[in-house]
Motif scaffolding. Structure first.
Motif, PDB file in Angstrom:
ATOM      1  N   ASN A  53       0.810  -1.225   0.000  1.00 15.80           N
ATOM      2  CA  ASN A  53       0.000   0.000   0.000  1.00 15.80           C
ATOM      3  C   ASN A  53       0.838   1.267   0.000  1.00 15.80           C
ATOM      4  O   ASN A  53       0.648   2.161   0.820  1.00 15.80           O
ATOM      5  CB  ASN A  53      -0.933   0.004   1.214  1.00 15.80           C
ATOM      6  CG  ASN A  53      -1.873  -1.176   1.198  1.00 15.80           C
ATOM      7  OD1 ASN A  53      -2.764  -1.259   0.359  1.00 15.80           O
ATOM      8  ND2 ASN A  53      -1.657  -2.118   2.093  1.00 15.80           N
ATOM      9  N   ASN A  54       1.776   1.342  -0.933  1.00 18.59           N
ATOM     10  CA  ASN A  54       2.684   2.480  -0.945  1.00 18.59           C
ATOM     11  C   ASN A  54       2.073   3.728  -1.571  1.00 18.59           C
ATOM     12  O   ASN A  54       2.594   4.816  -1.432  1.00 18.59           O
ATOM     13  CB  ASN A  54       3.957   2.098  -1.709  1.00 18.59           C
ATOM     14  CG  ASN A  54       5.111   3.024  -1.403  1.00 18.59           C
ATOM     15  OD1 ASN A  54       5.058   3.769  -0.430  1.00 18.59           O
ATOM     16  ND2 ASN A  54       6.143   2.987  -2.215  1.00 18.59           N
ATOM     17  N   ASP A 107      -1.433  -2.647   7.742  1.00 17.89           N
ATOM     18  CA  ASP A 107      -0.034  -2.258   7.895  1.00 17.89           C
ATOM     19  C   ASP A 107       0.514  -1.839   6.533  1.00 17.89           C
ATOM     20  O   ASP A 107      -0.119  -2.029   5.508  1.00 17.89           O
ATOM     21  CB  ASP A 107       0.795  -3.392   8.494  1.00 17.89           C
ATOM     22  CG  ASP A 107       0.794  -4.630   7.618  1.00 17.89           C
ATOM     23  OD1 ASP A 107       1.395  -4.585   6.527  1.00 17.89           O
ATOM     24  OD2 ASP A 107       0.188  -5.642   8.007  1.00 17.89           O
ATOM     25  N   TYR A 108       1.723  -1.286   6.550  1.00 20.21           N
ATOM     26  CA  TYR A 108       2.374  -0.840   5.326  1.00 20.21           C
ATOM     27  C   TYR A 108       3.375  -1.866   4.814  1.00 20.21           C
ATOM     28  O   TYR A 108       3.996  -1.672   3.783  1.00 20.21           O
ATOM     29  CB  TYR A 108       3.111   0.467   5.561  1.00 20.21           C
ATOM     30  CG  TYR A 108       2.203   1.633   5.809  1.00 20.21           C
ATOM     31  CD1 TYR A 108       1.440   2.170   4.789  1.00 20.21           C
ATOM     32  CD2 TYR A 108       2.121   2.207   7.072  1.00 20.21           C
ATOM     33  CE1 TYR A 108       0.608   3.261   5.019  1.00 20.21           C
ATOM     34  CE2 TYR A 108       1.299   3.299   7.303  1.00 20.21           C
ATOM     35  CZ  TYR A 108       0.548   3.818   6.277  1.00 20.21           C
ATOM     36  OH  TYR A 108      -0.263   4.890   6.511  1.00 20.21           O
ATOM     37  N   LYS A 159      -5.592   5.396   6.293  1.00 22.98           N
ATOM     38  CA  LYS A 159      -4.384   5.694   5.527  1.00 22.98           C
ATOM     39  C   LYS A 159      -4.206   7.190   5.300  1.00 22.98           C
ATOM     40  O   LYS A 159      -3.095   7.681   5.185  1.00 22.98           O
ATOM     41  CB  LYS A 159      -4.474   4.972   4.175  1.00 22.98           C
ATOM     42  CG  LYS A 159      -3.304   5.238   3.232  1.00 22.98           C
ATOM     43  CD  LYS A 159      -2.069   4.479   3.658  1.00 22.98           C
ATOM     44  CE  LYS A 159      -0.876   4.814   2.810  1.00 22.98           C
ATOM     45  NZ  LYS A 159      -1.027   4.478   1.415  1.00 22.98           N
ATOM     46  N   TYR A 168       3.327   6.312   4.192  1.00 22.04           N
ATOM     47  CA  TYR A 168       4.203   5.153   4.359  1.00 22.04           C
ATOM     48  C   TYR A 168       5.549   5.589   4.926  1.00 22.04           C
ATOM     49  O   TYR A 168       6.074   4.983   5.855  1.00 22.04           O
ATOM     50  CB  TYR A 168       4.375   4.478   2.993  1.00 22.04           C
ATOM     51  CG  TYR A 168       5.473   3.453   2.940  1.00 22.04           C
ATOM     52  CD1 TYR A 168       5.270   2.171   3.440  1.00 22.04           C
ATOM     53  CD2 TYR A 168       6.725   3.760   2.400  1.00 22.04           C
ATOM     54  CE1 TYR A 168       6.277   1.225   3.399  1.00 22.04           C
ATOM     55  CE2 TYR A 168       7.730   2.819   2.355  1.00 22.04           C
ATOM     56  CZ  TYR A 168       7.511   1.552   2.855  1.00 22.04           C
ATOM     57  OH  TYR A 168       8.513   0.619   2.821  1.00 22.04           O
TER      58      TYR A 168
END
Length: 189
Positions: free
Chosen positions: A97-98, A111-112, A152, A157
């Motif tokens: 998930n950048n 989480d990333y 988010k 990130y």
């Protein structure tokens, strides 16, 4: 989130060391660069070369500041009897998930990504490894929760990575300092 695995050679007195110098940082992806295929539900992304350089620089900055701050160790650059070389690497890196939300989009993520930190301390004159720290960690923001997932929006990130690296460097420095203090107390007895 645990304390990580920390090892010190039993015949080494860390009080003999009071300075540290970092060697270049290395970054390795988990298993294969195509790790995202292994986890279709929690999609992963590959870092660009620029992203890898940014991660290495953030890592270097966090550890240079963190290890040399507070009590115990100061910075140095050339070998001498009181200097430890610090070899650090991020291993098994998985990035998720950048991308950033666009407009009013709201992304909910657990989480990333994740990575394992390995730090080795070696005597600058003999090259002998005298201490090692290793810990696996999920990269997650400490911001607002919605159930078990994170919002988010408003938390990037890179902010999450920087926060984790800062906590890691402080944890490693404290571990090294605690080892020095423990040896000192044992000598007094």
């Amino acid at each position: 989130r645990g304390s990580g695995a920390f090892w010190v050679r039993p015949d080494v007195d860390l009080r003999a060391y009071d300075r540290v110098a970092l060697k270049p940082i290395s970054v390795e992806y988990k298993g294969t660069p195509r790790h995202y295929r292994l986890d279709p539900v929690r999609r992963g992304v590959l870092l660009t070369q620029r992203d890898r350089e940014r991660l290495q620089q953030m890592f270097y900055d966090a550890f240079k500041t963190g290890l040399a701050s507070g009590e115990g160790f100061g910075p140095a650059s050339k070998p001498d009897p009181g200097l430890l070389w610090v070899t650090t690497s991020l291993r098994n890196v998985v990035v998720r998930n950048n991308e950033q939300p666009k407009g009013n989009e709201l992304h909910l993520v657990e989480d990333y990504g994740e990575m394992t930190l390995r730090v080795e301390f070696s005597d600058s004159e003999t090259g002998q490894t005298i201490a090692r720290f290793e810990e696996h960690r999920t990269i997650a923001p400490s911001g607002a929760f919605i159930g078990d997932v994170f919002r988010k929006d408003g938390y990037s990130y890179w902010t999450a990575v920087r926060a984790n690296l800062s906590r890691w460097s402080e944890l490693v420095r404290r571990r090294m300092h605690d080892q020095k203090t423990t040896k000192k107390e044992k000598k007094k007895k």
